[in-house]
Each structure stands twice: as structure tokens, then as C-alpha cells.
Design an enzyme around this catalytic site. Structure first.
Site, PDB file in Angstrom:
ATOM      1  CB  SER A 138      -0.894   0.006   1.245  1.00  0.00           C
ATOM      2  OG  SER A 138      -1.446   1.291   1.406  1.00  0.00           O
ATOM      3  CG  HIS A 156      -9.358   0.346  -0.300  1.00  0.00           C
ATOM      4  ND1 HIS A 156      -8.767   0.032   0.909  1.00  0.00           N
ATOM      5  CD2 HIS A 156     -10.695   0.286  -0.086  1.00  0.00           C
ATOM      6  CE1 HIS A 156      -9.706  -0.195   1.812  1.00  0.00           C
ATOM      7  NE2 HIS A 156     -10.879  -0.033   1.236  1.00  0.00           N
TER       8      HIS A 156
HETATM    9  C1  DX5 Z   1      -6.336   1.658   5.681  1.00  0.00           C
HETATM   10  C2  DX5 Z   1      -5.957   1.247   4.285  1.00  0.00           C
HETATM   11  C3  DX5 Z   1      -4.871   0.254   4.216  1.00  0.00           C
HETATM   12  C4  DX5 Z   1      -3.575   0.680   4.847  1.00  0.00           C
HETATM   13  C5  DX5 Z   1      -2.966  -0.545   5.452  1.00  0.00           C
HETATM   14  O1  DX5 Z   1      -7.596   2.215   5.715  1.00  0.00           O
HETATM   15  O2  DX5 Z   1      -7.072   0.717   3.595  1.00  0.00           O
HETATM   16  O3  DX5 Z   1      -4.648  -0.165   2.880  1.00  0.00           O
HETATM   17  O4  DX5 Z   1      -2.649   1.244   3.960  1.00  0.00           O
HETATM   18  O5  DX5 Z   1      -1.869  -0.177   6.170  1.00  0.00           O
HETATM   19  P1  DX5 Z   1      -1.168  -1.146   7.208  1.00  0.00           P
HETATM   20  O6  DX5 Z   1      -0.586  -2.282   6.418  1.00  0.00           O
HETATM   21  O7  DX5 Z   1      -0.160  -0.259   7.821  1.00  0.00           O
HETATM   22  O8  DX5 Z   1      -2.224  -1.618   8.169  1.00  0.00           O
HETATM   23 ZN    ZN Z   2      -6.589  -0.156   1.602  1.00  0.00          ZN
END
Ligand code: DX5
Ligand code: ZN
Length: 218
Positions: free
Chosen positions: A9, A67
Site C-alpha cells: 500500500s 481502494h
Molecule cells: C487503511 C488502508 C490500508 C492501509 C494498510 O484504511 O485501507 O490499505 O494502507 O496499512 P497497514 O498495512 O499499515 O495496516
Molecule cells: Zn486499503
């Protein structure tokens, strides 16, 4: 080859060096790029949008998995597909017309994916499951990177795997939130096949490549 996929991400990337980071991810064998869009309304945070997505599209040949954590997603499918998304994920909680929205994503030329929050039951997405390419089971409440994986989502994940195998075995089950070396194994055993990871890839102990390798072996 492993059918399990890892999608870093870029929410946790260094935006000043985004092009270089994308090259590192590609060289490290990342399967796709996860792109988190937050509007300060559907979730209590604002993140990145169309101009950065266009830059990411120019900076990598990997598929971009967008997303959308925004209200009124129906207004934004066209622009986010045109800017380079390969897959678009919309939240069931953000629309009154999920079926129409899924159709709109397909018609715009992207793969259709539907996300649901930890408090949302599987039943909310069951009717569209045969029509979609991917389902995103949130393992945190969306809005921020760096949150702790919610263990209570694992039971729901097992139930979702059973349902997907029955009604649409080609549908990818993605998990997002708190994915690290200590949680990815449990999520895989429970039925996930695609793993979004921000913090553990960009702020892990090693280089981006080492951190991705750690996730793969875990
Ligand atoms: C949060 C996002 C995620 C985020 C995950 O709302 O949808 O995609 O980037 O980050 P980590 O891996 O740090 O939980
Ligand atoms: Zn996400």
C-alpha cells in the site's frame, strides 16, 4: 508459483521518492500496487487522489488496485479507471446501489471489487459475490495505516472462504489492515489469497525487498 499475492500500500510510501519506491517494489516482486483513496467523510482521514494515481501509473507496470474509501463512489469510477486503476474496490457501506456500482466498474473497463468493514456482516455482499472479481475483507477499521490487525475478523474470513468456494471460486479474497509477518499466516490459513501491506513493507526492519520476502515466507 505461489497463487498468493502481496500488494504494498503506497499510503505508507515516501511521496518525495515515489518513483524510486515503485521501482524497488517492482524489483522486489510485488504483485500489484494498492492505492488508498480517503475523502475525510467516509473515513476520518484524507489521503491521495487522482494526480498521484496518474503518477503511479507512469511509474510502474504493475496492476494498480484502487481502494476507494469515499462517499458517493458512483461519481468517481470513470475518473479513477481513466487515471490507471486495474481494479476498483468500493465499500458496500458507501452506496445504496452496490449492484449498479459493480456493473459501472465493469463497464468502465476495470475489475470489480467490493470491501466490507469489520462490523459489516458477510450477508451485505453475498448477492454480488457471483458478479465480482475480488472481495476485500477489512481486518481493521479503514482510515489509517499502522493499525493493529483485528483477530476477531478471522472467523468471518473462514466463513467468507466457504461461501466464495461455493458461489464464485475465481473471486480473490483480499485482506487489508495490520498485515505483518505475525498476522499474514493466520489470514492465509483462514482463506485470504491477496494481502495488502503498508507499514510492514515500508517501515519494517529491512529494505522494502527484504520486508516483502519476510511476508512471503511467513
Ligand atoms: C487503511 C488502508 C490500508 C492501509 C494498510 O484504511 O485501507 O490499505 O494502507 O496499512 P497497514 O498495512 O499499515 O495496516
Ligand atoms: Zn486499503
Amino acid at each position: 508459483m505461489d497463487s498468493r499475492r502481496i500488494g504494498p500500500s503506497v499510503l505508507s510510501a515516501d511521496y518525495l521518492n515515489l518513483g524510486q519506491q515503485l521501482q524497488e517494489l517492482e524489483a522486489a516482486g510485488a504483485d500489484y500496487i494498492h492505492f488508498d483513496v480517503m475523502d475525510g467523510r467516509f473515513v476520518p482521514n484524507i489521503s491521495i487522489g487522482l494526480p498521484i494515481l496518474e503518477a503511479v501509473r507512469r511509474g510502474t507496470t504493475l496492476p494498480i488496485d484502487t481502494h476507494l474509501m469515499i462517499v458517493e463512489p458512483e461519481k468517481w469510477i470513470g475518473p479513477f479507471v481513466d487515471a490507471g486503476s486495474s481494479t476498483i474496490t468500493v465499500h458496500v457501506e458507501a452506496t445504496a446501489h452496490l449492484h449498479r456500482l459493480v456493473q459501472a466498474i465493469r463497464d468502465a473497463g476495470a475489475k470489480a471489487s467490493v470491501a466490507f468493514n469489520p462490523a459489516t456482516p458477510i450477508a451485505a455482499i453475498e448477492e454480488v459475490l457471483p458478479l465480482i472479481d475480488q472481495v476485500l475483507l477489512m481486518t481493521i477499521n479503514p482510515g489509517f495505516g499502522g493499525q493493529t490487525f483485528l483477530n476477531e475478523t478471522l472467523g468471518k474470513l473462514r466463513n467468507l472462504r466457504e461461501l466464495v468456494d461455493r458461489v464464485n471460486p475465481d473471486c480473490v479474497i483480499q485482506v487489508d489492515g495490520g498485515i505483518s509477518a505475525s498476522t499474514i499466516g493466520a489470514a492465509a490459513i483462514a482463506g485470504a489469497s491477496s494481502f495488502v501491506a503498508g507499514t510492514s513493507v515500508f517501515h519494517g526492519k529491512g529494505s522494502v525487498a527484504e520486508n516483502i520476502q519476510v511476508l512471503r515466507t511467513a
